[in-house]
Design an enzyme around this catalytic site. Structure first.
Site, mmCIF file in Angstrom:
data_model
loop_
_atom_site.group_PDB
_atom_site.id
_atom_site.type_symbol
_atom_site.label_atom_id
_atom_site.label_comp_id
_atom_site.label_asym_id
_atom_site.label_seq_id
_atom_site.Cartn_x
_atom_site.Cartn_y
_atom_site.Cartn_z
ATOM 1 N N SER A 200 40.445 -36.492 2.195
ATOM 2 C CA SER A 200 39.679 -37.554 2.854
ATOM 3 C C SER A 200 38.979 -38.380 1.796
ATOM 4 O O SER A 200 38.362 -37.816 0.882
ATOM 5 C CB SER A 200 38.624 -36.950 3.793
ATOM 6 O OG SER A 200 37.715 -37.950 4.186
ATOM 7 N N ASP A 202 36.414 -40.005 2.345
ATOM 8 C CA ASP A 202 35.002 -40.128 2.728
ATOM 9 C C ASP A 202 34.078 -39.111 2.053
ATOM 10 O O ASP A 202 32.871 -39.296 2.060
ATOM 11 C CB ASP A 202 34.870 -39.983 4.255
ATOM 12 C CG ASP A 202 35.717 -41.000 4.997
ATOM 13 O OD1 ASP A 202 35.984 -42.072 4.425
ATOM 14 O OD2 ASP A 202 36.113 -40.729 6.149
ATOM 15 N N ARG A 246 33.351 -43.866 6.949
ATOM 16 C CA ARG A 246 33.094 -43.465 8.335
ATOM 17 C C ARG A 246 31.609 -43.144 8.524
ATOM 18 O O ARG A 246 30.799 -44.017 8.298
ATOM 19 C CB ARG A 246 33.984 -42.282 8.711
ATOM 20 C CG ARG A 246 34.401 -42.284 10.168
ATOM 21 C CD ARG A 246 35.292 -41.119 10.470
ATOM 22 N NE ARG A 246 36.649 -41.318 10.008
ATOM 23 C CZ ARG A 246 37.635 -41.776 10.748
ATOM 24 N NH1 ARG A 246 37.412 -42.092 12.008
ATOM 25 N NH2 ARG A 246 38.845 -41.919 10.265
ATOM 26 N N GLN A 337 40.675 -49.408 -0.770
ATOM 27 C CA GLN A 337 39.966 -48.213 -1.249
ATOM 28 C C GLN A 337 40.800 -46.954 -1.064
ATOM 29 O O GLN A 337 40.590 -45.941 -1.713
ATOM 30 C CB GLN A 337 38.665 -48.010 -0.457
ATOM 31 C CG GLN A 337 37.669 -49.133 -0.630
ATOM 32 C CD GLN A 337 36.639 -49.157 0.492
ATOM 33 O OE1 GLN A 337 35.585 -48.571 0.382
ATOM 34 N NE2 GLN A 337 36.946 -49.841 1.582
HETATM 35 O O1 F6P Z 1 38.495 -41.380 7.078
HETATM 36 C C1 F6P Z 1 39.080 -42.254 6.194
HETATM 37 C C2 F6P Z 1 38.880 -43.681 6.607
HETATM 38 O O2 F6P Z 1 39.457 -44.523 5.628
HETATM 39 C C3 F6P Z 1 37.435 -44.068 6.873
HETATM 40 O O3 F6P Z 1 36.712 -44.327 5.701
HETATM 41 C C4 F6P Z 1 37.605 -45.275 7.756
HETATM 42 O O4 F6P Z 1 36.525 -45.408 8.630
HETATM 43 C C5 F6P Z 1 38.839 -44.934 8.548
HETATM 44 O O5 F6P Z 1 39.539 -43.931 7.838
HETATM 45 C C6 F6P Z 1 39.743 -46.093 8.795
HETATM 46 O O6 F6P Z 1 40.787 -45.639 9.579
HETATM 47 P P1 F6P Z 1 42.053 -46.540 9.943
HETATM 48 O O7 F6P Z 1 42.864 -46.661 8.702
HETATM 49 O O8 F6P Z 1 42.746 -45.772 11.005
HETATM 50 O O9 F6P Z 1 41.524 -47.854 10.377
#
Ligand code: F6P
Length: 417
Positions: A200, A202, A246, A337
């Protein structure tokens, strides 16, 4: 032992390094290694097509050569996995269409340490959240003879893994009573071995200091701040950067420290007062007064004020423009990112943790908990997965209860204001 590896949830740099290291460590320790394409969804879909001919072929093995070793080297679906999942036939007429649980060998994962994202795919599976979906998944695994799962994903994915393991004995007896599997298969697969690695960006999982992908994402943000700094200084501008994470402020906080931000908004430690605008403007005004030509404000995407009202980058920009008269721009870094090549730490961590994960699977008994492999104080650690997930959920609850001190100390016991 037949071990299947899957990646689940949002991709992160280093997931391929996990697959590579786990495949190699597993083969060295005498296991048969498989991957599941498209996360839990691939388990639910299973294999509807027969094994392609190159896998059915009997290898020509010279006398005296270890057959398992040759088999482990020769599977050769790595190129298909690497080139868009192989949902097409390549020039040799091979395809992975209709095959989600795929055996892999040593050569298939060659140089995967340097690949971004996850080459075996990831998906958010609605089907796996249902009992029927998990029945299908269990059936597909037993059909292929898989007895252990290595999952690399975030807290949601690892929670799903633990639910699956707890439910496994009843899934097996249900499959047997429906005559989908034989008694011998039910006996052989009475228990499921599971291990989790945290992938992750995050860095939001408790009981581990670092999640796989977080160092690379932080590095990307730092580079972005460096780039913005030069243009911001040129024009004496202010920039508001929205970063991912997140509900976790780790990326925002550490990016701010690394890039010299003037003000940082994170979910675990919102400004103590509302309106917070005065506090932010006072700090930035002070910095400008001592001669700073540029201003950087970092807003974590999950940031809010102490009443849990979201703090949006556009609104911060308006405040800076209107109150301080700063020429202000917003930059949302988004998925830049998350993608791209893993940094060194996101290759080292997967290599060390995957090795530990294979050992944890080999040593697992019905009585041992499912482990999450993490890192604590620079040492690779093994903690019960349930404990890590429960503590992670406690952070979210503290934030929802506006108990920010607890949230911050659960995230980092050594945190000081
Ligand atoms: O959990 C990883 C993450 O990149 C978070 O930082 C972000 O909120 C989310 O996933 C974005 O998800 P998606 O790519 O489904 O929009």
């Amino acid at each position: 032992m037949k071990i299947a590896i899957l990646t689940s949830g949002g991709d992160s740099a280093g997931m391929n390094a996990v697959v590579r290291a786990a495949v190699k460590a597993g083969i060295i320790k005498g296991c048969e290694m498989w991957v599941v394409r498209e996360g839990y969804e691939g388990l639910v879909r299973g294999n509807t097509e027969d094994k392609p001919p190159h896998i059915q072929d009997t290898p020509q093995i010279a006398e005296g050569v270890d057959v398992t070793l040759v088999e482990n080297l020769r599977f050769g679906d790595g190129d298909l996995l690497k080139n868009g999942m192989g949902d097409y036939s390549n020039s040799k007429g091979r395809s992975l269409k209709g095959r989600y649980i795929v055996r892999v060998g040593w050569d298939d994962v060659r140089a995967w340490f340097a690949e971004g994202g996850t080459l075996i795919g990831t998906a958010r599976s609605a089907a796996f959240r249902t009992h029927e979906g998990r029945m299908e998944a269990a059936y597909n695994m037993i059909k292929e003879g898989i007895d252990a799962l290595l999952i690399c994903g975030g807290d949601g994915s690892l929670t799903g893994a633990d639910v699956f393991r707890a439910e496994w004995p009843s899934l097996v007896s249900e499959l047997q009573s429906q005559s989908k599997i034989t008694e011998a298969q039910a006996t052989m697969h009475a228990h499921l071995r599971i291990v989790g690695l945290v992938g992750s960006i995050d860095n939001d999982m408790s009981l581990t200091d670092l999640t796989i992908g977080a160092p690379t994402a932080l590095h990307r943000i730092c580079e972005a701040i460096d780039n913005i700094n030069s243009t911001a200084t040129s024009h004496s501008r202010a920039f508001v950067l929205e970063v991912m994470g997140r509900h976790c402020g780790w990326l925002a906080l550490l990016a701010g420290v690394s890039g010299g931000a003037d003000f940082i908004f994170i979910p675990e430690r919102p400004p103590k007062v509302t309106p917070w605008e005065d506090e932010m403007c006072a700090a930035i005004h002070r910095h400008r007064e001592v001669g700073k030509r540029k201003t950087i404000v970092i807003v974590a995407e999950g940031a809010h004020d102490c009443n849990l009202n979201p703090i949006r980058a556009d609104y911060v920009k308006d405040v800076l423009s209107e109150r301080l008269g700063l020429d202000t721009r917003v930059t949302t870094l988004g998925h830049t990112q998350r993608g791209g090549k893993p940094c060194a730490m996101d290759r080292i961590l997967p290599a060390l943790q995957a090795l530990e994960a294979i050992d944890a699977l080999l040593e697992a008994t019905p009585a041992t908990p499912s482990y999450m492999i993490g890192m604590q104080e620079n040492k690779i650690s093994r903690v019960p997965l349930v404990e890590a997930v429960t503590m992670t959920k406690a952070v979210a609850k503290s934030i929802a209860d506006k108990d920010f001190e607890t949230a911050m100390s659960l995230r980092d016991p050594e945190f000081r204001e």
